[in-house]
Structure formats: structure tokens, C-alpha cells
Design an enzyme around this catalytic site. Sequence first.
Site, PDB file in Angstrom:
ATOM      1  N   HIS A  26      27.204 -44.056 -19.346  1.00 33.31           N
ATOM      2  CA  HIS A  26      28.120 -44.961 -18.645  1.00 33.31           C
ATOM      3  C   HIS A  26      28.192 -46.350 -19.269  1.00 33.31           C
ATOM      4  O   HIS A  26      28.974 -47.190 -18.830  1.00 33.31           O
ATOM      5  CB  HIS A  26      27.688 -45.111 -17.184  1.00 33.31           C
ATOM      6  CG  HIS A  26      26.457 -45.974 -17.016  1.00 33.31           C
ATOM      7  ND1 HIS A  26      25.200 -45.522 -17.255  1.00 33.31           N
ATOM      8  CD2 HIS A  26      26.324 -47.280 -16.643  1.00 33.31           C
ATOM      9  CE1 HIS A  26      24.321 -46.495 -17.034  1.00 33.31           C
ATOM     10  NE2 HIS A  26      24.965 -47.573 -16.675  1.00 33.31           N
TER      11      HIS A  26
HETATM   12  C1  UD1 Z   1      27.089 -52.008 -13.998  1.00 38.64           C
HETATM   13  C2  UD1 Z   1      26.170 -52.873 -14.861  1.00 38.64           C
HETATM   14  C3  UD1 Z   1      25.331 -51.983 -15.767  1.00 38.64           C
HETATM   15  C4  UD1 Z   1      24.584 -50.954 -14.961  1.00 38.64           C
HETATM   16  C5  UD1 Z   1      25.516 -50.189 -14.059  1.00 38.64           C
HETATM   17  C6  UD1 Z   1      24.701 -49.322 -13.144  1.00 38.64           C
HETATM   18  C7  UD1 Z   1      27.060 -55.105 -15.459  1.00 38.64           C
HETATM   19  C8  UD1 Z   1      27.667 -55.915 -16.528  1.00 38.64           C
HETATM   20  N1  UD1 Z   1      26.945 -53.784 -15.726  1.00 38.64           N
HETATM   21  O1  UD1 Z   1      27.976 -51.323 -14.860  1.00 38.64           O
HETATM   22  O2  UD1 Z   1      24.381 -52.769 -16.462  1.00 38.64           O
HETATM   23  O3  UD1 Z   1      23.933 -50.065 -15.837  1.00 38.64           O
HETATM   24  O4  UD1 Z   1      26.294 -51.103 -13.252  1.00 38.64           O
HETATM   25  O5  UD1 Z   1      25.395 -48.224 -12.683  1.00 38.64           O
HETATM   26  O6  UD1 Z   1      26.696 -55.624 -14.424  1.00 38.64           O
HETATM   27  N2  UD1 Z   1      33.678 -48.644 -10.298  1.00 38.64           N
HETATM   28  C9  UD1 Z   1      33.983 -47.799  -9.257  1.00 38.64           C
HETATM   29  N3  UD1 Z   1      33.259 -47.902  -8.108  1.00 38.64           N
HETATM   30  C10 UD1 Z   1      32.268 -48.796  -7.954  1.00 38.64           C
HETATM   31  C11 UD1 Z   1      31.977 -49.663  -9.008  1.00 38.64           C
HETATM   32  C12 UD1 Z   1      32.688 -49.569 -10.177  1.00 38.64           C
HETATM   33  O7  UD1 Z   1      34.873 -46.967  -9.344  1.00 38.64           O
HETATM   34  O8  UD1 Z   1      31.649 -48.810  -6.888  1.00 38.64           O
HETATM   35  C13 UD1 Z   1      34.439 -48.514 -11.565  1.00 38.64           C
HETATM   36  C14 UD1 Z   1      35.594 -49.507 -11.659  1.00 38.64           C
HETATM   37  O9  UD1 Z   1      36.605 -48.876 -12.348  1.00 38.64           O
HETATM   38  C15 UD1 Z   1      34.999 -50.612 -12.517  1.00 38.64           C
HETATM   39  C16 UD1 Z   1      34.052 -49.859 -13.435  1.00 38.64           C
HETATM   40  O10 UD1 Z   1      33.547 -48.790 -12.645  1.00 38.64           O
HETATM   41  O11 UD1 Z   1      35.976 -51.290 -13.229  1.00 38.64           O
HETATM   42  C17 UD1 Z   1      32.912 -50.706 -13.964  1.00 38.64           C
HETATM   43  O12 UD1 Z   1      32.182 -51.331 -12.890  1.00 38.64           O
HETATM   44  P1  UD1 Z   1      31.273 -52.623 -13.170  1.00 38.64           P
HETATM   45  O13 UD1 Z   1      30.616 -53.043 -11.934  1.00 38.64           O
HETATM   46  O14 UD1 Z   1      32.051 -53.629 -13.912  1.00 38.64           O
HETATM   47  O15 UD1 Z   1      30.192 -52.135 -14.196  1.00 38.64           O
HETATM   48  P2  UD1 Z   1      29.366 -50.777 -14.316  1.00 38.64           P
HETATM   49  O16 UD1 Z   1      29.923 -49.975 -15.446  1.00 38.64           O
HETATM   50  O17 UD1 Z   1      29.233 -50.141 -12.988  1.00 38.64           O
HETATM   51  N1  UDP Z   2      21.049 -42.051 -10.490  1.00 35.79           N
HETATM   52  C1  UDP Z   2      21.416 -41.344  -9.353  1.00 35.79           C
HETATM   53  N2  UDP Z   2      22.454 -40.461  -9.438  1.00 35.79           N
HETATM   54  C2  UDP Z   2      23.130 -40.228 -10.602  1.00 35.79           C
HETATM   55  C3  UDP Z   2      22.752 -40.964 -11.756  1.00 35.79           C
HETATM   56  C4  UDP Z   2      21.713 -41.869 -11.663  1.00 35.79           C
HETATM   57  O1  UDP Z   2      20.819 -41.513  -8.285  1.00 35.79           O
HETATM   58  O2  UDP Z   2      24.052 -39.417 -10.606  1.00 35.79           O
HETATM   59  C5  UDP Z   2      19.951 -43.036 -10.400  1.00 35.79           C
HETATM   60  C6  UDP Z   2      18.800 -42.772 -11.324  1.00 35.79           C
HETATM   61  O3  UDP Z   2      17.830 -41.959 -10.696  1.00 35.79           O
HETATM   62  C7  UDP Z   2      18.270 -44.167 -11.621  1.00 35.79           C
HETATM   63  C8  UDP Z   2      19.475 -45.058 -11.477  1.00 35.79           C
HETATM   64  O4  UDP Z   2      20.468 -44.285 -10.800  1.00 35.79           O
HETATM   65  O5  UDP Z   2      17.310 -44.569 -10.660  1.00 35.79           O
HETATM   66  C9  UDP Z   2      19.984 -45.498 -12.821  1.00 35.79           C
HETATM   67  O6  UDP Z   2      21.168 -46.210 -12.638  1.00 35.79           O
HETATM   68  P1  UDP Z   2      22.261 -46.384 -13.772  1.00 35.79           P
HETATM   69  O7  UDP Z   2      22.073 -45.370 -14.822  1.00 35.79           O
HETATM   70  O8  UDP Z   2      23.556 -46.450 -13.069  1.00 35.79           O
HETATM   71  O9  UDP Z   2      21.965 -47.851 -14.309  1.00 35.79           O
HETATM   72  P2  UDP Z   2      20.948 -48.477 -15.383  1.00 35.79           P
HETATM   73  O10 UDP Z   2      19.573 -48.045 -15.043  1.00 35.79           O
HETATM   74  O11 UDP Z   2      21.394 -48.018 -16.727  1.00 35.79           O
HETATM   75  O12 UDP Z   2      21.176 -49.924 -15.222  1.00 35.79           O
END
Ligand code: UD1
Ligand code: UDP
Length: 358
Positions: free
Chosen positions: A205
Site C-alpha cells: 500500500h
Molecule cells: C497512511 C500513512 C502510511 C500508513 C498507512 C497505514 C501517511 C502519509 N501515510 O497511508 O504511512 O502506512 O496510512 O494504513 O500518513 N482511503 C480510503 N479510506 C480511508 C482512508 C483512505 O478509502 O479510510 C483512501 C483514499 O483514497 C485516500 C487514500 O486511501 O486518498 C490514501 O489515504 P491517506 O490517509 O492519504 O494515506 P494511506 O495510504 O492510508
Molecule cells: N492489518 C490488518 N488487516 C489487514 C492488513 C493489515 O489488521 O488487512 C494490520 C496489521 O496486522 C498491522 C497493521 O495493520 O498491525 C499494519 O498497518 P499498515 O500496513 O496499514 O501500516 P504500516 O504499518 O505500514 O504503517
Amino acid sequence: STLSFVLGTRPEIIKLSPVIRACERRDVPFSIVHTGQHYSEELDSVFFEQLDLPTPDCNLAIGSSTHGEQTGKMVAEIESVLESERPDVVLVQGDTNSVLAGSIAATKMDGIEVGHVEAGLRSFDREMPEEVNRRLADHASDYLFAPTETSQSQLLSEGLSDEWITVTGNTIVDAVQQNVEIAHERSQVLSELDLDGPFALLTAHRAENVDDRDRFAELLDSVANAADEHNLPVVYPIHPRAKKRLSEFGIDVPEAIDVVDPQDFLDFLVLEDEATIVFTDSGGVQEETCILRTPCVTLRDNTERPETVDVGANRIVGVESGDVLTGVNEMLTMEPDWENPFGDGRAAERILGTLGYE
Ligand code: UD1
Ligand code: UDP
């Protein structure tokens, strides 16, 4: 004295859950400020329910946008909530925009201290938004909760004072220990996903992997190829960012890869524990596979979790097909008997102890 947790995304909810639960056990007064960075049920409320966390006291509903706009709105809104709540300490966890905003808002307010849980991680890749966020949050914090001695040394090398730093272990160990047995008891995920034999698990992601069409397509092909070599079907619980990119780019997902919805924590723990191998670009997944002794290959060019590589639990392979296959072959020929470098599952207790809640 009182605590406020500022959080906003899936990994923050999961990794702060042991600290929040420890507050409840010790009757520490606290509030939860949710930025609303994650808002889809499958990235947000499902974890509050499953981890038995109280509903946030307020949700700022900031949602998705550009980095500057998202972070800026959060700073302003968090400041206004903290102005009325007046906690003594604000706790943030990790490296997201919510963490950056929480630490900036709080550090500028008189009488409020900031604690950064999971301090001192560095990928040394300043192109990644997470690297910028974690550096700035560390330097805005009064309490630095370093998960390992590696992260402690990094903070010291940047001139941060020893007095501010506590090595606590990572709260993800607490969360895994508290949930893995329950997960195996309750989860039906293997039968729900028709996984009746060996399989591989994939999560991808990160912006640097999925926002670039060619790199995302290469990543999927490389994973499918390596899994095919070992006759493993691949299950890919897909993050909404990646799902959006897949359809925007019109990428055909290779047949070996089964794209499914994001999983709840218990189901995901079972998938991680039972998988033959895990492909990931997630931070938390590198740690959890290391803790659960499941081999991991990381689809990135660097990691801020070098401990996982040092103990032999993880290989950093990038996304090129030959490198991914080599990493998988190496991981599958070794015994998964490495040490867990992330602590004993009492990180939350140490954090509260450091803050003076005995
Ligand atoms: C964010 C964090 C990343 C983390 C991840 C955990 C930042 C810069 N990035 O990335 O470090 O690993 O969360 O999962 O803070 N969206 C949805 N539903 C939601 C949230 C987001 O559909 O509830 C979609 C939207 O299209 C949005 C895109 O995901 O534009 C990205 O969301 P964003 O919060 O910007 O960053 P993440 O990729 O979730
Ligand atoms: N996770 C989850 N369901 C999923 C994928 C990840 O519960 O389908 C959990 C996973 O166990 C871990 C956390 O989400 O604890 C990791 O989050 P993510 O990969 O979104 O973010 P990052 O750690 O890279 O910031």
C-alpha cells in the site's frame, strides 16, 4: 495528570491499543482524539470494536487530501481540541501525517508535553513521507519511547538527550500477545477465504509502490512469479489506496493473486501466523511476521526495521522479479527460529511507568 491519545490510522489504533487498555486497568484519566485520516469502517471502527477500545472522545473527520492540506487542517483542529481538554501529555504513535500533526500541535502549547511511541526508527530515505514524519515527531517530543536499542542509538546520534529516551520494546508485541490466541479461537478466515493448504500473504500500500503504475505492476508480477515457483496461492487484503490505483491504472492482477477486502486484526493475525511466507511493504507487518516467526520478504529498497533483517526474519528485496524470488528461496530454506528483537510484551506498562503512572 491526564493523557490524550492523538491517532488517525489503522496501525496507530492497533499499536496504541495496549497503552489505552493499560490506562483503563490503572484508572489513568485519558481521552482519544481521532483525526479521521482513516475513516472507512475496515480501516477504522472495526479495530475499535475488536480491540475493545472506547469510542474516541472526538473525531475531527479530516479525511483524505494532499499532505499539506491534510496535515495543516489536523494541526489547527487538534490545537483547538487540546485547548479545551488541556491534557498534561499527548501521546502519538508511529509515522503518519496524524502523528506529525499531533506532535506539532501539542509541542507548541504551553503546559503540554509530547510522547512519541515508536521513536527513533529511520529508513534514511527522505523521499518517503513516513521518514519525514517520524524525524519531525521525534524532534518535537519530550518523551521518546524507543522500541529497541538500535532506535535509542539513532536518537542519541541526532543529539536528543538520553534523559528523554526510554527503551520500552514495541507495543505491537503487547498487541500480538494479547490477541493471537483469541484470533486462533475465533477467526474463521482460512475457511472463509478457501485456504485449505499452504498459501502466501501479500500486503502492498506504500505510496512509492502503488502510486507508480509500472512499479505496482512489476511488484504484482514478481510476487505471483515467486509464489508460482513454490506452488503457493497468494491472498492480498488490499488497502483502499492500492485498490484505487489498481482500477485507475487498469492493471490486470496476475491469476495467482486473490485480491480480498482488508481484514480485521484477528483474521489478519491468523493469516500472518499460518502463511508459508509473507510479502509486504508495511512496517507493522515486518514486525508481526518477525514476532510470529513467519518468513517475510519486504518489497521495498530499505527498511526502518533493520532488527527484523538482523535476526534473520526478513529480506529487503525491492520489486524486481529475480530479487523477490531469491529472497523467497532464501527465507524458505532457513529455520524460522530467530529471536524477537521487539521486547517482551510489556511496552505499554513501561510507557505508563515512565510517565509516572505506577
Ligand atoms: C497512511 C500513512 C502510511 C500508513 C498507512 C497505514 C501517511 C502519509 N501515510 O497511508 O504511512 O502506512 O496510512 O494504513 O500518513 N482511503 C480510503 N479510506 C480511508 C482512508 C483512505 O478509502 O479510510 C483512501 C483514499 O483514497 C485516500 C487514500 O486511501 O486518498 C490514501 O489515504 P491517506 O490517509 O492519504 O494515506 P494511506 O495510504 O492510508
Ligand atoms: N492489518 C490488518 N488487516 C489487514 C492488513 C493489515 O489488521 O488487512 C494490520 C496489521 O496486522 C498491522 C497493521 O495493520 O498491525 C499494519 O498497518 P499498515 O500496513 O496499514 O501500516 P504500516 O504499518 O505500514 O504503517
